[in-house]
Write a protein that holds these residues in place. Structure first.
Motif, PDB file in Angstrom:
ATOM      1  N   GLU A  12       0.853  -1.184   0.000  1.00 48.67           N
ATOM      2  CA  GLU A  12       0.000   0.000   0.000  1.00 48.67           C
ATOM      3  C   GLU A  12       0.892   1.238   0.000  1.00 48.67           C
ATOM      4  OE1 GLU A  12      -1.679  -2.347   2.325  1.00 48.67           O
ATOM      5  OE2 GLU A  12      -3.329  -2.593   0.898  1.00 48.67           O
ATOM      6  N   HIS A 111       6.450   0.177  12.086  1.00 52.10           N
ATOM      7  CA  HIS A 111       5.124  -0.128  11.541  1.00 52.10           C
ATOM      8  C   HIS A 111       4.275  -0.987  12.503  1.00 52.10           C
ATOM      9  CE1 HIS A 111       2.564  -1.300   7.994  1.00 52.10           C
ATOM     10  NE2 HIS A 111       2.410  -2.392   8.706  1.00 52.10           N
ATOM     11  N   HIS A 115       0.652   0.031  14.276  1.00 51.15           N
ATOM     12  CA  HIS A 115      -0.632  -0.691  14.177  1.00 51.15           C
ATOM     13  C   HIS A 115      -1.383  -0.614  15.524  1.00 51.15           C
ATOM     14  CE1 HIS A 115      -1.293  -2.396  10.281  1.00 51.15           C
ATOM     15  NE2 HIS A 115      -0.158  -3.054  10.229  1.00 51.15           N
ATOM     16  N   PHE A 178      -5.214 -17.047   7.119  1.00 51.50           N
ATOM     17  CA  PHE A 178      -6.481 -16.742   6.423  1.00 51.50           C
ATOM     18  C   PHE A 178      -6.271 -16.766   4.910  1.00 51.50           C
ATOM     19  CE2 PHE A 178     -10.324 -15.496   8.713  1.00 51.50           C
ATOM     20  CZ  PHE A 178      -9.903 -15.530  10.027  1.00 51.50           C
ATOM     21  N   ASP A 179      -5.165 -16.164   4.460  1.00 51.62           N
ATOM     22  CA  ASP A 179      -4.912 -16.101   3.012  1.00 51.62           C
ATOM     23  C   ASP A 179      -4.687 -17.499   2.444  1.00 51.62           C
ATOM     24  OD1 ASP A 179      -5.141 -13.351   3.166  1.00 51.62           O
ATOM     25  OD2 ASP A 179      -2.988 -13.015   3.386  1.00 51.62           O
ATOM     26  N   PRO A 193     -10.201 -10.961   3.732  1.00 48.42           N
ATOM     27  CA  PRO A 193     -11.520 -10.315   3.752  1.00 48.42           C
ATOM     28  C   PRO A 193     -12.597 -11.118   3.019  1.00 48.42           C
ATOM     29  CG  PRO A 193      -9.865  -8.896   2.705  1.00 48.42           C
ATOM     30  CD  PRO A 193      -9.146 -10.085   3.214  1.00 48.42           C
ATOM     31  N   GLY A 301      -3.771  -4.024  12.989  1.00 45.62           N
ATOM     32  CA  GLY A 301      -3.298  -4.903  11.910  1.00 45.62           C
ATOM     33  C   GLY A 301      -4.472  -5.359  11.062  1.00 45.62           C
ATOM     34  N   GLY A 302      -4.182  -5.801   9.853  1.00 48.24           N
ATOM     35  CA  GLY A 302      -5.225  -6.145   8.887  1.00 48.24           C
ATOM     36  C   GLY A 302      -6.311  -7.065   9.418  1.00 48.24           C
ATOM     37  N   VAL A 303      -5.932  -8.078  10.212  1.00 47.02           N
ATOM     38  CA  VAL A 303      -6.930  -9.052  10.671  1.00 47.02           C
ATOM     39  C   VAL A 303      -7.864  -8.454  11.742  1.00 47.02           C
ATOM     40  CG1 VAL A 303      -7.248 -11.433  11.488  1.00 47.02           C
ATOM     41  CG2 VAL A 303      -5.251 -10.867  10.137  1.00 47.02           C
ATOM     42  N   ALA A 305      -9.712  -6.278  11.240  1.00 44.17           N
ATOM     43  CA  ALA A 305     -10.950  -5.973  10.492  1.00 44.17           C
ATOM     44  C   ALA A 305     -11.896  -7.178  10.490  1.00 44.17           C
ATOM     45  CB  ALA A 305     -10.608  -5.603   9.055  1.00 44.17           C
ATOM     46  N   ASP A 334      -2.902  -1.449   6.357  1.00 49.06           N
ATOM     47  CA  ASP A 334      -1.784  -0.508   6.329  1.00 49.06           C
ATOM     48  C   ASP A 334      -2.233   0.887   5.882  1.00 49.06           C
ATOM     49  OD1 ASP A 334      -0.259  -2.564   7.165  1.00 49.06           O
ATOM     50  OD2 ASP A 334       0.752  -2.913   5.259  1.00 49.06           O
ATOM     51  N   HIS A 372       7.833  -8.416   9.464  1.00 51.09           N
ATOM     52  CA  HIS A 372       6.501  -7.962   9.054  1.00 51.09           C
ATOM     53  C   HIS A 372       6.512  -7.698   7.563  1.00 51.09           C
ATOM     54  CE1 HIS A 372       2.626  -6.339   9.838  1.00 51.09           C
ATOM     55  NE2 HIS A 372       2.932  -5.170   9.321  1.00 51.09           N
ATOM     56  N   THR A 373       5.579  -8.302   6.847  1.00 47.84           N
ATOM     57  CA  THR A 373       5.506  -8.036   5.411  1.00 47.84           C
ATOM     58  C   THR A 373       4.173  -7.453   5.060  1.00 47.84           C
ATOM     59  OG1 THR A 373       4.722 -10.262   5.011  1.00 47.84           O
ATOM     60  CG2 THR A 373       7.077  -9.872   4.778  1.00 47.84           C
TER      61      THR A 373
HETATM   62  O1  KG4 Z   1      -1.770  -5.044   8.191  1.00 42.88           O
HETATM   63  P1  KG4 Z   1      -2.022  -5.499   6.807  1.00 42.88           P
HETATM   64  O2  KG4 Z   1      -2.773  -4.584   5.879  1.00 42.88           O
HETATM   65  O3  KG4 Z   1      -0.714  -5.829   6.038  1.00 42.88           O
HETATM   66  C1  KG4 Z   1       0.354  -6.434   6.623  1.00 42.88           C
HETATM   67  O4  KG4 Z   1       0.334  -7.683   6.744  1.00 42.88           O
HETATM   68  O5  KG4 Z   1       1.227  -5.651   6.988  1.00 42.88           O
HETATM   69  O6  KG4 Z   1      -2.757  -6.918   6.903  1.00 42.88           O
HETATM   70  C2  KG4 Z   1      -3.078  -7.682   5.765  1.00 42.88           C
HETATM   71  C3  KG4 Z   1      -3.597  -9.026   6.236  1.00 42.88           C
HETATM   72  C4  KG4 Z   1      -3.811  -9.998   5.083  1.00 42.88           C
HETATM   73  O7  KG4 Z   1      -3.305 -11.269   5.431  1.00 42.88           O
HETATM   74  C5  KG4 Z   1      -5.332 -10.036   4.948  1.00 42.88           C
HETATM   75  O8  KG4 Z   1      -5.827 -11.228   4.417  1.00 42.88           O
HETATM   76  C6  KG4 Z   1      -5.752  -9.857   6.396  1.00 42.88           C
HETATM   77  O9  KG4 Z   1      -4.867  -8.877   6.895  1.00 42.88           O
HETATM   78  N1  KG4 Z   1      -7.154  -9.405   6.518  1.00 42.88           N
HETATM   79  C7  KG4 Z   1      -8.135 -10.141   7.060  1.00 42.88           C
HETATM   80  C8  KG4 Z   1      -9.325  -9.370   6.964  1.00 42.88           C
HETATM   81  N2  KG4 Z   1      -9.001  -8.171   6.375  1.00 42.88           N
HETATM   82  C9  KG4 Z   1      -7.672  -8.214   6.106  1.00 42.88           C
HETATM   83  N3  KG4 Z   1      -8.123 -11.367   7.603  1.00 42.88           N
HETATM   84  C10 KG4 Z   1      -9.295 -11.846   8.078  1.00 42.88           C
HETATM   85  N4  KG4 Z   1     -10.469 -11.172   8.020  1.00 42.88           N
HETATM   86  C11 KG4 Z   1     -10.531  -9.938   7.476  1.00 42.88           C
HETATM   87  N5  KG4 Z   1     -11.680  -9.275   7.430  1.00 42.88           N
END
Ligand code: KG4
Ligand code: ZN
Length: 373
Positions: A12, A111, A115, A178-179, A193, A301-303, A305, A334, A372-373
């Motif tokens: 991002e 970073h 978060h 999750f991915d 997501p 962090g992304g999760v 959400a 991010d 962290h990636t």
């Molecule tokens: O923090 P982030 O934007 O990027 C880094 O990893 O730095 O997190 C991205 C991660 C991805 O693995 C994405 O699949 C996960 O967050 N993610 C979710 C959801 N939204 C984003 N995992 C589960 N449920 C969600 N709603």
């Protein structure tokens, strides 16, 4: 005080203007989702090149949206670690150029630490969300939980700068799990997501498959998601004979119909979230959540959400009497607002790295070992 934040650690390209560490005057995020989708994951070299193309328009837009002129900026903050090194270098170089040309201080921000800050950001355009814009008050000591595609870690925070790592994943990060689960189930990128959406859709049965909930040792604050991932693989595709000594032949799985995919997604989400909640609960018990103990739970962090994680965290915080500080959806993934916001609290001599600031692939947080990636 107006801080310009820049974030380019992964895929991002983001810039934001934050006032006094809290009020987000603008937050621009250019996602590269469409570039990486066909590889089902982030390709580092493509990410760096896309950052180079996007960073200048993203910076301009952040200033324009905030109605702020370059000369009004008091400091420039950049996420300089951890992340993909080529991606980080783009943000760090841009931040140095802006800070040098304006003659303003340059602040390097971790970073992962940022978060945990995202939950206290205030969006003046969204006052209607109840409680979200309340003053943060005294949050410390706090338990921090960073849960993203590269990190799943617990921290004790005694201030925004005094941070101790308590535990973290020993294999996959939760977002990564999750991915990968989404890939197993044929759910399109971005997996996390999309899996969440499917798992929460009408008619889903999160008990369709009893998937393992990792606990590790009785007092462990570490996480593990690889066993759950393998169990999901077997539930979706059948158990190979080599993994099941009692069965002479491979055990086939039920047909992977759309309904079965939806139920397996829900079962996976239930098990993954439960594993996370168990460890957070354990950490709260260890640190104490009554008088003198932890006052708040800072999640980011992304999760963060994830719909089910948000509900279960709310219930847990309520039960333990701690304040849950969790970002609005747009600040979970991010963004640069969390970088500019946290930088406000780092503005001491020591964090003013100047033009010697270096990008680094690893986090600065004590004892942290995941990249962290
Ligand atoms: O923090 P982030 O934007 O990027 C880094 O990893 O730095 O997190 C991205 C991660 C991805 O693995 C994405 O699949 C996960 O967050 N993610 C979710 C959801 N939204 C984003 N995992 C589960 N449920 C969600 N709603
Ligand atoms: Zn992140």
């Amino acid at each position: 005080m107006l801080i310009l934040g820049i974030e380019t650690s992964c895929d991002e390209t983001a810039a934001a203007i934050v006032e006094n560490g809290r009020v987000v005057r603008s937050s621009v995020v250019a996602s590269q989702e469409e570039i990486h989708a066909r590889y089902a994951g982030v390709v580092p070299e493509l990410a760096s090149r896309a950052h180079v193309e996007r960073i200048t328009p993203v910076l301009r837009k952040a200033l324009l949206n905030a109605g702020v002129a370059w000369r009004e900026i008091d400091a420039v903050a950049v996420g300089h670690r951890p992340g993909l090194i080529g991606s980080l270098l783009v943000g760090v170089s841009a931040a140095k150029a802006v800070a040098w040309s304006l003659g303003k201080p340059l602040i390097g921000v971790d970073h992962v630490q940022a978060h945990m800050y995202a939950g206290v950001l205030e969006d003046p355009r969204e006052r209607s969300i109840s409680g979200m814009n309340d003053p943060p008050g005294d949050l410390f000591p706090a338990l921090g939980f960073v849960v993203s595609g590269g990190h799943t870690s617990l921290y004790r925070l005694d201030s925004w700068t005094e941070i101790k790592r308590l535990g973290g994943t020993i294999d996959d990060a939760m977002g990564e799990a999750f991915d990968k689960a989404a890939a197993i189930l044929g759910i399109p990128f971005p997996g996390g997501p999309n899996l969440d959406r499917l798992a929460s859709s009408e008619g889903s049965n999160d008990r369709a498959e009893e998937l393992p909930v990792s606990r590790l040792g009785g007092d462990s604050l570490d996480f593990s998601f690889s066993g759950l991932k393998t169990a999901l693989l077997y539930a979706a595709r059948g158990v190979p004979a080599s993994s099941n000594p009692r069965a002479a032949r491979p055990q086939p799985a039920p047909e992977l119909t759309p309904g079965r995919v939806r139920d397996l997604a829900a079962s996976f989400q239930r098990a993954a979230v439960k594993a996370a909640i168990i460890k957070i609960q354990r950490a709260l018990e260890r640190l104490g959540s009554s008088a003198g103990g932890v006052r708040s739970l800072l999640v980011g962090g992304g999760v963060s959400a994830n719909s089910r994680l948000r509900i279960d965290l709310e219930m847990l915080a309520d039960k333990r009497g701690v304040r849950l500080v969790i970002p609005r959806m747009k600040f979970c993934v991010d963004n640069a607002a969390m970088i500019a916001g946290l930088a406000y609290h780092l503005g001491s001599e020591s964090s003013m790295a100047g033009l010697a600031l270096q990008a680094s692939p690893s986090t600065s947080l004590a004892g942290a070992n995941a990249v962290h990636t």
